[in-house]
Design a protein around this motif. Structure first.
Motif, PDB file in Angstrom:
ATOM      1  N   GLU A 142       0.844  -1.192   0.000  1.00  0.00           N
ATOM      2  CA  GLU A 142       0.000   0.000   0.000  1.00  0.00           C
ATOM      3  C   GLU A 142       0.882   1.245   0.000  1.00  0.00           C
ATOM      4  N   ARG A 239      14.064  -2.103   9.041  1.00  0.00           N
ATOM      5  CA  ARG A 239      13.869  -0.883   9.824  1.00  0.00           C
ATOM      6  C   ARG A 239      13.213  -1.254  11.148  1.00  0.00           C
ATOM      7  N   GLY A 245       2.170  -3.544  11.006  1.00  0.00           N
ATOM      8  CA  GLY A 245       0.703  -3.570  11.116  1.00  0.00           C
ATOM      9  C   GLY A 245       0.137  -3.788   9.727  1.00  0.00           C
ATOM     10  N   PHE A 308      -1.176   2.644   9.454  1.00  0.00           N
ATOM     11  CA  PHE A 308      -0.212   1.590   9.827  1.00  0.00           C
ATOM     12  C   PHE A 308       1.171   1.830   9.243  1.00  0.00           C
ATOM     13  N   LYS A 309       1.252   2.724   8.252  1.00  0.00           N
ATOM     14  CA  LYS A 309       2.550   3.160   7.703  1.00  0.00           C
ATOM     15  C   LYS A 309       2.297   4.433   6.913  1.00  0.00           C
ATOM     16  N   GLU A 368       6.175   6.239   9.772  1.00  0.00           N
ATOM     17  CA  GLU A 368       7.400   6.712   9.114  1.00  0.00           C
ATOM     18  C   GLU A 368       7.164   7.734   7.998  1.00  0.00           C
TER      19      GLU A 368
HETATM   20  C1  UDX Z   1       2.746  -6.017   2.581  1.00  0.00           C
HETATM   21  C2  UDX Z   1       3.778  -6.615   1.608  1.00  0.00           C
HETATM   22  O1  UDX Z   1       4.924  -5.755   1.549  1.00  0.00           O
HETATM   23  C3  UDX Z   1       3.176  -6.812   0.242  1.00  0.00           C
HETATM   24  O2  UDX Z   1       4.112  -7.464  -0.597  1.00  0.00           O
HETATM   25  C4  UDX Z   1       1.919  -7.670   0.381  1.00  0.00           C
HETATM   26  O3  UDX Z   1       1.297  -7.853  -0.861  1.00  0.00           O
HETATM   27  C5  UDX Z   1       0.956  -7.047   1.346  1.00  0.00           C
HETATM   28  O4  UDX Z   1       1.597  -6.846   2.605  1.00  0.00           O
HETATM   29  P1  UDX Z   1       1.767  -3.608   3.139  1.00  0.00           P
HETATM   30  O5  UDX Z   1       0.929  -4.270   4.169  1.00  0.00           O
HETATM   31  O6  UDX Z   1       1.137  -2.600   2.239  1.00  0.00           O
HETATM   32  O7  UDX Z   1       2.423  -4.690   2.150  1.00  0.00           O
HETATM   33  O8  UDX Z   1       2.948  -2.863   3.901  1.00  0.00           O
HETATM   34  P2  UDX Z   1       4.539  -2.960   4.040  1.00  0.00           P
HETATM   35  O9  UDX Z   1       5.182  -1.826   3.355  1.00  0.00           O
HETATM   36  O10 UDX Z   1       5.047  -4.293   3.715  1.00  0.00           O
HETATM   37  O11 UDX Z   1       4.709  -2.681   5.616  1.00  0.00           O
HETATM   38  C6  UDX Z   1       4.039  -3.506   6.563  1.00  0.00           C
HETATM   39  C7  UDX Z   1       4.319  -3.031   7.971  1.00  0.00           C
HETATM   40  O12 UDX Z   1       5.670  -3.282   8.325  1.00  0.00           O
HETATM   41  C8  UDX Z   1       4.105  -1.541   8.203  1.00  0.00           C
HETATM   42  O13 UDX Z   1       3.438  -1.376   9.441  1.00  0.00           O
HETATM   43  C9  UDX Z   1       5.506  -0.961   8.272  1.00  0.00           C
HETATM   44  O14 UDX Z   1       5.557   0.176   9.104  1.00  0.00           O
HETATM   45  C10 UDX Z   1       6.279  -2.122   8.870  1.00  0.00           C
HETATM   46  N1  UDX Z   1       7.693  -2.161   8.508  1.00  0.00           N
HETATM   47  C11 UDX Z   1       8.078  -2.343   7.214  1.00  0.00           C
HETATM   48  C12 UDX Z   1       8.671  -2.068   9.507  1.00  0.00           C
HETATM   49  O15 UDX Z   1       8.365  -1.922  10.694  1.00  0.00           O
HETATM   50  N2  UDX Z   1       9.986  -2.167   9.160  1.00  0.00           N
HETATM   51  C13 UDX Z   1      10.384  -2.339   7.880  1.00  0.00           C
HETATM   52  O16 UDX Z   1      11.596  -2.424   7.654  1.00  0.00           O
HETATM   53  C14 UDX Z   1       9.403  -2.432   6.870  1.00  0.00           C
END
Ligand code: UDX
Length: 406
Positions: A142, A239, A245, A308-309, A368
Protein backbone atom coordinates in the motif's frame (compact mmCIF):
# COMPACT_ATOMS: atom_id res chain seq x y z
CA UNK A 1 -8.63 -8.12 -23.42
CA UNK A 2 -11.98 -7.70 -21.76
CA UNK A 3 -11.34 -8.25 -18.09
CA UNK A 4 -13.73 -8.39 -15.17
CA UNK A 5 -12.25 -7.37 -11.82
CA UNK A 6 -14.38 -8.19 -8.77
CA UNK A 7 -13.68 -6.24 -5.56
CA UNK A 8 -12.65 -2.59 -5.73
CA UNK A 9 -10.53 -2.38 -2.57
CA UNK A 10 -6.83 -1.53 -2.47
CA UNK A 11 -5.81 -4.50 -4.60
CA UNK A 12 -8.74 -4.57 -7.05
CA UNK A 13 -8.82 -0.88 -7.87
CA UNK A 14 -5.08 -0.70 -8.51
CA UNK A 15 -5.08 -3.96 -10.53
CA UNK A 16 -7.99 -2.67 -12.63
CA UNK A 17 -6.33 0.70 -13.14
CA UNK A 18 -2.96 -0.67 -14.24
CA UNK A 19 -4.56 -3.23 -16.57
CA UNK A 20 -6.67 -0.43 -18.12
CA UNK A 21 -3.56 1.68 -18.55
CA UNK A 22 -2.00 -1.28 -20.40
CA UNK A 23 -4.83 -1.10 -22.96
CA UNK A 24 -7.43 -3.59 -21.64
CA UNK A 25 -11.15 -2.89 -21.13
CA UNK A 26 -12.19 -3.35 -17.55
CA UNK A 27 -15.55 -4.35 -16.15
CA UNK A 28 -15.16 -3.50 -12.47
CA UNK A 29 -17.59 -4.87 -9.90
CA UNK A 30 -18.11 -4.13 -6.23
CA UNK A 31 -21.11 -4.70 -3.99
CA UNK A 32 -20.65 -1.26 -2.39
CA UNK A 33 -22.62 1.33 -4.43
CA UNK A 34 -20.72 4.22 -2.83
CA UNK A 35 -17.39 2.85 -4.00
CA UNK A 36 -18.73 2.30 -7.52
CA UNK A 37 -20.30 5.77 -7.74
CA UNK A 38 -17.08 7.37 -6.61
CA UNK A 39 -14.96 5.33 -9.05
CA UNK A 40 -17.32 6.27 -11.90
CA UNK A 41 -16.36 9.87 -11.17
CA UNK A 42 -12.69 8.91 -11.26
CA UNK A 43 -12.33 9.36 -7.50
CA UNK A 44 -11.24 6.35 -5.44
CA UNK A 45 -12.38 6.32 -1.80
CA UNK A 46 -8.90 5.24 -0.71
CA UNK A 47 -5.67 7.20 -0.69
CA UNK A 48 -3.25 5.50 -3.07
CA UNK A 49 -0.71 7.71 -4.86
CA UNK A 50 -1.17 7.75 -8.65
CA UNK A 51 -4.45 5.80 -8.71
CA UNK A 52 -6.77 8.73 -9.36
CA UNK A 53 -4.62 9.96 -12.25
CA UNK A 54 -4.81 6.56 -14.00
CA UNK A 55 -8.58 6.35 -13.47
CA UNK A 56 -9.04 9.82 -14.96
CA UNK A 57 -6.71 9.22 -17.90
CA UNK A 58 -8.33 5.90 -18.89
CA UNK A 59 -12.00 6.66 -18.20
CA UNK A 60 -13.23 5.23 -21.50
CA UNK A 61 -11.70 1.82 -20.73
CA UNK A 62 -13.76 1.29 -17.55
CA UNK A 63 -17.29 0.17 -16.80
CA UNK A 64 -18.00 0.28 -13.06
CA UNK A 65 -21.00 -1.62 -11.73
CA UNK A 66 -22.55 -3.28 -8.70
CA UNK A 67 -23.94 -5.99 -10.98
CA UNK A 68 -22.14 -9.15 -12.12
CA UNK A 69 -24.12 -9.15 -15.42
CA UNK A 70 -21.40 -7.50 -17.50
CA UNK A 71 -19.03 -10.40 -16.76
CA UNK A 72 -20.85 -12.13 -19.62
CA UNK A 73 -18.85 -10.05 -22.09
CA UNK A 74 -15.45 -10.70 -20.47
CA UNK A 75 -12.68 -13.20 -21.30
CA UNK A 76 -11.33 -13.48 -17.80
CA UNK A 77 -12.48 -12.64 -14.26
CA UNK A 78 -9.99 -11.54 -11.58
CA UNK A 79 -11.13 -11.90 -7.97
CA UNK A 80 -9.78 -9.26 -5.59
CA UNK A 81 -12.31 -9.72 -2.81
CA UNK A 82 -11.20 -9.74 0.83
CA UNK A 83 -10.28 -12.86 2.80
CA UNK A 84 -10.62 -11.47 6.34
CA UNK A 85 -9.48 -13.14 9.51
CA UNK A 86 -12.12 -15.18 11.24
CA UNK A 87 -10.88 -16.60 14.57
CA UNK A 88 -7.39 -17.10 13.18
CA UNK A 89 -8.64 -18.69 9.96
CA UNK A 90 -9.32 -16.96 6.64
CA UNK A 91 -12.91 -16.30 5.68
CA UNK A 92 -13.52 -17.70 2.19
CA UNK A 93 -17.15 -16.78 1.76
CA UNK A 94 -16.49 -13.72 -0.43
CA UNK A 95 -14.17 -15.65 -2.75
CA UNK A 96 -16.58 -18.59 -3.07
CA UNK A 97 -19.61 -16.37 -3.59
CA UNK A 98 -17.91 -14.19 -6.22
CA UNK A 99 -16.53 -17.25 -8.04
CA UNK A 100 -19.96 -18.92 -8.13
CA UNK A 101 -21.69 -15.79 -9.40
CA UNK A 102 -19.09 -15.24 -12.12
CA UNK A 103 -19.44 -18.89 -13.20
CA UNK A 104 -23.25 -18.66 -13.30
CA UNK A 105 -23.14 -15.54 -15.48
CA UNK A 106 -20.44 -16.89 -17.79
CA UNK A 107 -19.92 -20.65 -17.58
CA UNK A 108 -16.40 -21.50 -18.73
CA UNK A 109 -14.84 -18.13 -17.88
CA UNK A 110 -11.24 -18.31 -16.66
CA UNK A 111 -11.13 -17.30 -13.00
CA UNK A 112 -8.02 -15.66 -11.59
CA UNK A 113 -7.67 -15.54 -7.80
CA UNK A 114 -5.67 -12.50 -6.72
CA UNK A 115 -7.15 -12.49 -3.20
CA UNK A 116 -4.77 -13.95 -0.62
CA UNK A 117 -5.86 -17.57 -0.12
CA UNK A 118 -4.28 -20.59 1.51
CA UNK A 119 -3.06 -23.63 -0.46
CA UNK A 120 -5.96 -25.78 -1.56
CA UNK A 121 -8.35 -22.88 -2.12
CA UNK A 122 -8.01 -22.71 -5.91
CA UNK A 123 -8.67 -26.42 -6.21
CA UNK A 124 -11.72 -26.10 -3.93
CA UNK A 125 -13.06 -23.19 -6.01
CA UNK A 126 -12.43 -25.17 -9.21
CA UNK A 127 -14.32 -28.19 -7.92
CA UNK A 128 -17.25 -26.08 -6.64
CA UNK A 129 -17.59 -23.96 -9.79
CA UNK A 130 -16.24 -26.26 -12.50
CA UNK A 131 -14.18 -23.31 -13.76
CA UNK A 132 -10.50 -23.18 -14.67
CA UNK A 133 -8.85 -21.39 -11.78
CA UNK A 134 -5.52 -19.57 -12.01
CA UNK A 135 -3.76 -18.36 -8.86
CA UNK A 136 -2.04 -15.01 -9.35
CA UNK A 137 -1.16 -13.53 -5.94
CA UNK A 138 -0.27 -9.87 -5.62
CA UNK A 139 2.80 -8.56 -3.84
CA UNK A 140 1.94 -4.89 -3.82
CA UNK A 141 2.59 -2.62 -0.92
CA UNK A 142 0.00 0.00 0.00
CA UNK A 143 1.19 3.51 -0.75
CA UNK A 144 3.36 2.14 -3.57
CA UNK A 145 0.75 -0.13 -5.11
CA UNK A 146 0.59 1.55 -8.52
CA UNK A 147 4.33 1.32 -9.04
CA UNK A 148 4.46 -2.21 -7.60
CA UNK A 149 1.70 -3.33 -10.00
CA UNK A 150 3.34 -1.70 -13.01
CA UNK A 151 6.79 -3.08 -12.14
CA UNK A 152 6.42 -6.11 -9.85
CA UNK A 153 9.53 -7.98 -8.68
CA UNK A 154 7.91 -11.11 -10.08
CA UNK A 155 4.67 -12.47 -11.48
CA UNK A 156 3.59 -15.75 -9.88
CA UNK A 157 1.05 -17.82 -11.77
CA UNK A 158 -0.36 -21.13 -10.60
CA UNK A 159 -2.58 -23.41 -12.63
CA UNK A 160 -3.03 -26.96 -13.78
CA UNK A 161 -4.08 -25.62 -17.19
CA UNK A 162 -1.10 -24.39 -19.20
CA UNK A 163 -3.26 -22.44 -21.67
CA UNK A 164 -4.96 -20.50 -18.87
CA UNK A 165 -1.60 -19.89 -17.17
CA UNK A 166 -0.17 -18.53 -20.42
CA UNK A 167 -3.18 -16.25 -20.89
CA UNK A 168 -2.53 -14.69 -17.46
CA UNK A 169 1.21 -14.47 -18.20
CA UNK A 170 0.39 -12.59 -21.43
CA UNK A 171 -1.85 -10.21 -19.53
CA UNK A 172 1.11 -9.06 -17.43
CA UNK A 173 3.70 -9.17 -20.24
CA UNK A 174 3.84 -5.35 -20.36
CA UNK A 175 5.51 -5.31 -16.94
CA UNK A 176 8.56 -7.18 -18.32
CA UNK A 177 8.93 -8.79 -14.86
CA UNK A 178 10.20 -12.35 -14.27
CA UNK A 179 7.37 -14.88 -14.46
CA UNK A 180 7.11 -18.10 -12.44
CA UNK A 181 4.52 -20.52 -13.72
CA UNK A 182 3.74 -23.34 -11.29
CA UNK A 183 0.79 -25.18 -9.81
CA UNK A 184 -1.94 -23.53 -7.71
CA UNK A 185 -0.70 -24.79 -4.33
CA UNK A 186 2.82 -23.43 -4.83
CA UNK A 187 1.51 -20.06 -6.02
CA UNK A 188 -0.79 -19.82 -3.01
CA UNK A 189 1.97 -20.74 -0.57
CA UNK A 190 4.50 -18.33 -2.16
CA UNK A 191 2.30 -15.44 -1.07
CA UNK A 192 2.09 -16.57 2.59
CA UNK A 193 5.72 -17.60 2.78
CA UNK A 194 6.82 -14.22 1.37
CA UNK A 195 4.74 -12.15 3.77
CA UNK A 196 5.73 -14.31 6.74
CA UNK A 197 9.39 -14.01 5.81
CA UNK A 198 9.17 -10.21 5.58
CA UNK A 199 7.34 -10.06 8.91
CA UNK A 200 10.08 -12.25 10.41
CA UNK A 201 12.77 -9.94 9.06
CA UNK A 202 11.12 -6.99 10.81
CA UNK A 203 10.75 -8.86 14.10
CA UNK A 204 14.33 -10.04 13.90
CA UNK A 205 15.68 -6.50 13.63
CA UNK A 206 13.31 -5.39 16.39
CA UNK A 207 14.87 -7.93 18.75
CA UNK A 208 18.33 -6.71 17.76
CA UNK A 209 17.01 -3.20 18.52
CA UNK A 210 16.09 -4.33 22.05
CA UNK A 211 19.62 -5.58 22.50
CA UNK A 212 21.15 -2.36 21.11
CA UNK A 213 19.29 -0.36 23.76
CA UNK A 214 21.39 -2.17 26.41
CA UNK A 215 24.82 -1.91 24.70
CA UNK A 216 26.71 1.35 25.25
CA UNK A 217 27.25 3.05 21.89
CA UNK A 218 25.00 0.70 19.92
CA UNK A 219 22.53 1.88 17.30
CA UNK A 220 20.29 -0.57 15.43
CA UNK A 221 20.07 1.63 12.34
CA UNK A 222 23.84 1.35 11.86
CA UNK A 223 23.76 -2.39 12.59
CA UNK A 224 20.97 -2.86 10.02
CA UNK A 225 22.87 -0.81 7.45
CA UNK A 226 25.94 -2.95 7.90
CA UNK A 227 23.90 -6.14 7.62
CA UNK A 228 22.04 -4.91 4.55
CA UNK A 229 25.16 -4.53 2.43
CA UNK A 230 25.33 -8.32 2.37
CA UNK A 231 23.31 -9.20 -0.72
CA UNK A 232 22.22 -12.44 0.92
CA UNK A 233 20.52 -10.40 3.63
CA UNK A 234 19.44 -7.26 1.72
CA UNK A 235 18.78 -3.83 3.20
CA UNK A 236 14.98 -3.74 2.96
CA UNK A 237 12.61 -4.60 5.80
CA UNK A 238 15.31 -4.08 8.38
CA UNK A 239 13.87 -0.88 9.82
CA UNK A 240 13.40 -1.34 13.53
CA UNK A 241 10.43 0.38 15.13
CA UNK A 242 6.94 -0.03 16.44
CA UNK A 243 6.49 -3.25 14.49
CA UNK A 244 4.39 -4.25 11.52
CA UNK A 245 0.70 -3.57 11.12
CA UNK A 246 -1.68 -3.36 8.18
CA UNK A 247 -4.12 -5.69 6.54
CA UNK A 248 -1.57 -8.30 5.45
CA UNK A 249 1.30 -9.29 7.74
CA UNK A 250 -0.69 -9.77 10.98
CA UNK A 251 -3.46 -11.69 9.20
CA UNK A 252 -1.25 -13.74 6.91
CA UNK A 253 1.20 -14.87 9.60
CA UNK A 254 -1.67 -15.95 11.81
CA UNK A 255 -3.45 -17.74 8.97
CA UNK A 256 -0.29 -19.62 7.98
CA UNK A 257 0.29 -20.77 11.56
CA UNK A 258 -3.31 -21.99 11.81
CA UNK A 259 -3.09 -23.74 8.44
CA UNK A 260 0.15 -25.48 9.46
CA UNK A 261 -1.24 -26.54 12.81
CA UNK A 262 -4.22 -28.19 11.06
CA UNK A 263 -1.58 -30.39 9.45
CA UNK A 264 0.30 -30.98 12.71
CA UNK A 265 3.13 -28.68 11.73
CA UNK A 266 4.44 -25.94 13.95
CA UNK A 267 5.90 -22.78 12.37
CA UNK A 268 7.89 -21.70 15.38
CA UNK A 269 9.87 -18.99 13.55
CA UNK A 270 6.68 -17.30 12.35
CA UNK A 271 5.16 -17.71 15.82
CA UNK A 272 8.19 -15.96 17.31
CA UNK A 273 7.87 -13.14 14.76
CA UNK A 274 4.28 -12.61 15.91
CA UNK A 275 5.21 -12.69 19.58
CA UNK A 276 7.99 -10.13 19.10
CA UNK A 277 5.65 -7.93 17.08
CA UNK A 278 2.94 -7.93 19.69
CA UNK A 279 5.38 -6.62 22.31
CA UNK A 280 6.46 -3.55 20.33
CA UNK A 281 3.90 -1.07 21.65
CA UNK A 282 4.82 -1.93 25.25
CA UNK A 283 8.47 -1.42 24.42
CA UNK A 284 7.80 2.06 23.01
CA UNK A 285 5.49 2.82 25.93
CA UNK A 286 8.36 1.99 28.28
CA UNK A 287 10.65 4.33 26.33
CA UNK A 288 8.07 7.13 26.72
CA UNK A 289 7.73 6.36 30.41
CA UNK A 290 11.44 6.50 31.05
CA UNK A 291 11.69 9.74 29.01
CA UNK A 292 9.08 11.30 31.32
CA UNK A 293 10.78 10.17 34.51
CA UNK A 294 8.90 6.89 35.00
CA UNK A 295 5.33 8.18 35.06
CA UNK A 296 2.97 8.87 32.18
CA UNK A 297 0.01 9.98 34.29
CA UNK A 298 -1.03 13.47 33.15
CA UNK A 299 1.85 13.58 30.63
CA UNK A 300 1.10 15.70 27.57
CA UNK A 301 2.00 13.49 24.63
CA UNK A 302 1.69 14.11 20.92
CA UNK A 303 1.54 11.04 18.65
CA UNK A 304 2.47 11.67 15.02
CA UNK A 305 0.98 9.33 12.42
CA UNK A 306 -2.12 7.16 12.76
CA UNK A 307 -2.15 4.86 9.75
CA UNK A 308 -0.21 1.59 9.83
CA UNK A 309 2.55 3.16 7.70
CA UNK A 310 3.16 6.30 5.65
CA UNK A 311 1.49 7.14 2.33
CA UNK A 312 -1.74 5.39 3.19
CA UNK A 313 -4.89 6.28 5.12
CA UNK A 314 -5.35 2.64 6.10
CA UNK A 315 -5.87 2.23 9.85
CA UNK A 316 -6.18 -1.55 9.88
CA UNK A 317 -3.96 -3.12 12.57
CA UNK A 318 -2.29 0.24 13.09
CA UNK A 319 0.39 0.08 15.79
CA UNK A 320 -0.06 3.80 16.37
CA UNK A 321 -3.68 3.31 17.47
CA UNK A 322 -2.78 0.59 19.97
CA UNK A 323 0.08 2.70 21.31
CA UNK A 324 -2.33 5.61 21.84
CA UNK A 325 -4.74 3.49 23.84
CA UNK A 326 -1.88 2.12 25.94
CA UNK A 327 -0.61 5.65 26.64
CA UNK A 328 -4.13 6.73 27.60
CA UNK A 329 -4.41 3.65 29.79
CA UNK A 330 -1.45 5.00 31.77
CA UNK A 331 -3.21 8.35 32.22
CA UNK A 332 -1.38 10.32 29.51
CA UNK A 333 -3.17 13.16 27.73
CA UNK A 334 -2.67 12.22 24.09
CA UNK A 335 -3.12 14.38 21.02
CA UNK A 336 -2.60 13.01 17.53
CA UNK A 337 -1.91 14.20 14.02
CA UNK A 338 -1.78 12.43 10.67
CA UNK A 339 -0.95 13.99 7.28
CA UNK A 340 -3.89 12.28 5.54
CA UNK A 341 -6.15 10.60 8.09
CA UNK A 342 -8.52 13.38 9.07
CA UNK A 343 -11.39 13.66 11.52
CA UNK A 344 -11.14 10.08 12.64
CA UNK A 345 -12.52 8.78 15.89
CA UNK A 346 -9.48 9.82 17.95
CA UNK A 347 -10.61 12.12 20.75
CA UNK A 348 -7.92 14.75 20.42
CA UNK A 349 -7.05 14.70 16.78
CA UNK A 350 -5.35 17.87 15.53
CA UNK A 351 -5.62 19.37 12.06
CA UNK A 352 -2.02 20.51 11.95
CA UNK A 353 1.24 19.12 13.22
CA UNK A 354 2.06 22.47 14.80
CA UNK A 355 -1.13 22.43 16.87
CA UNK A 356 -0.46 18.83 17.93
CA UNK A 357 3.12 19.46 19.00
CA UNK A 358 2.58 22.78 20.79
CA UNK A 359 2.35 22.41 24.55
CA UNK A 360 3.43 18.75 24.46
CA UNK A 361 6.17 17.41 26.71
CA UNK A 362 6.82 14.42 24.52
CA UNK A 363 6.38 13.69 20.83
CA UNK A 364 6.20 10.11 19.59
CA UNK A 365 6.83 9.43 15.90
CA UNK A 366 4.59 6.42 15.33
CA UNK A 367 4.49 6.30 11.51
CA UNK A 368 7.40 6.71 9.11
CA UNK A 369 6.14 9.84 7.27
CA UNK A 370 9.29 11.54 5.90
CA UNK A 371 7.69 14.98 6.35
CA UNK A 372 7.91 14.62 10.15
CA UNK A 373 11.68 14.97 9.81
CA UNK A 374 11.61 18.63 8.85
CA UNK A 375 8.83 19.67 11.21
CA UNK A 376 10.35 18.97 14.61
CA UNK A 377 13.53 21.02 14.69
CA UNK A 378 11.85 23.77 16.81
CA UNK A 379 10.44 21.33 19.38
CA UNK A 380 12.41 21.36 22.62
CA UNK A 381 10.71 18.55 24.56
CA UNK A 382 11.73 14.89 24.16
CA UNK A 383 11.12 13.08 20.89
CA UNK A 384 10.63 9.32 21.01
CA UNK A 385 11.41 8.19 17.49
CA UNK A 386 9.55 4.89 17.23
CA UNK A 387 10.31 4.60 13.50
CA UNK A 388 13.92 5.82 13.48
CA UNK A 389 13.41 8.48 10.83
CA UNK A 390 15.19 11.41 12.52
CA UNK A 391 18.86 12.17 12.75
CA UNK A 392 19.39 12.00 16.55
CA UNK A 393 21.59 15.10 16.41
CA UNK A 394 18.92 17.23 14.68
CA UNK A 395 16.68 17.70 17.74
CA UNK A 396 17.16 18.77 21.36
CA UNK A 397 16.25 15.61 23.29
CA UNK A 398 16.11 12.36 21.38
CA UNK A 399 15.18 8.79 22.33
CA UNK A 400 15.07 6.23 19.56
CA UNK A 401 14.07 2.59 19.34
CA UNK A 402 17.26 0.51 19.21
CA UNK A 403 19.54 3.32 20.36
CA UNK A 404 21.52 3.11 23.58
CA UNK A 405 20.71 6.08 25.76
CA UNK A 406 22.54 5.34 29.02
C1 UDX B 1 2.75 -6.02 2.58
C2 UDX B 1 3.78 -6.61 1.61
O1 UDX B 1 4.92 -5.76 1.55
C3 UDX B 1 3.18 -6.81 0.24
O2 UDX B 1 4.11 -7.46 -0.60
C4 UDX B 1 1.92 -7.67 0.38
O3 UDX B 1 1.30 -7.85 -0.86
C5 UDX B 1 0.96 -7.05 1.35
O4 UDX B 1 1.60 -6.85 2.60
P1 UDX B 1 1.77 -3.61 3.14
O5 UDX B 1 0.93 -4.27 4.17
O6 UDX B 1 1.14 -2.60 2.24
O7 UDX B 1 2.42 -4.69 2.15
O8 UDX B 1 2.95 -2.86 3.90
P2 UDX B 1 4.54 -2.96 4.04
O9 UDX B 1 5.18 -1.83 3.36
O10 UDX B 1 5.05 -4.29 3.71
O11 UDX B 1 4.71 -2.68 5.62
C6 UDX B 1 4.04 -3.51 6.56
C7 UDX B 1 4.32 -3.03 7.97
O12 UDX B 1 5.67 -3.28 8.32
C8 UDX B 1 4.10 -1.54 8.20
O13 UDX B 1 3.44 -1.38 9.44
C9 UDX B 1 5.51 -0.96 8.27
O14 UDX B 1 5.56 0.18 9.10
C10 UDX B 1 6.28 -2.12 8.87
N1 UDX B 1 7.69 -2.16 8.51
C11 UDX B 1 8.08 -2.34 7.21
C12 UDX B 1 8.67 -2.07 9.51
O15 UDX B 1 8.36 -1.92 10.69
N2 UDX B 1 9.99 -2.17 9.16
C13 UDX B 1 10.38 -2.34 7.88
O16 UDX B 1 11.60 -2.42 7.65
C14 UDX B 1 9.40 -2.43 6.87
Amino acid sequence: MKIAVVGMGYVGSVTAAVLAEAGNSIYAVDIDPMKIESLKNGKPLIHEPGLEEILQANKERFTFSTSYEGIRGCDICILCVPTPNSSGRIELKYVLEAAKRAGEIKPGITLVIKSTVLPGTASRVASETKLTVVSNPEFTSEGRAVNDTRHPNRIVIGSGDSGAAQMVADLWKFTASPVLITNNANAELIKYASNSFLATKISFINEIANLCEKIPGADVSVVAKGMGYDRRIGSEFLRAGLGYGGSCFPKDTQALIGFASDMNERLSVVEAAMTVNSAREQRVLDLCKSALGGNLDGGKICVLGLSFKNDTDDLRESKSLTLISKLEGEGAQVRSFDPIVKGNSQKNHCDTLKECVSGSELVVIATEWPEFKESLTDFHGTIVDARRILDPGSVTKYRGVGLYSG
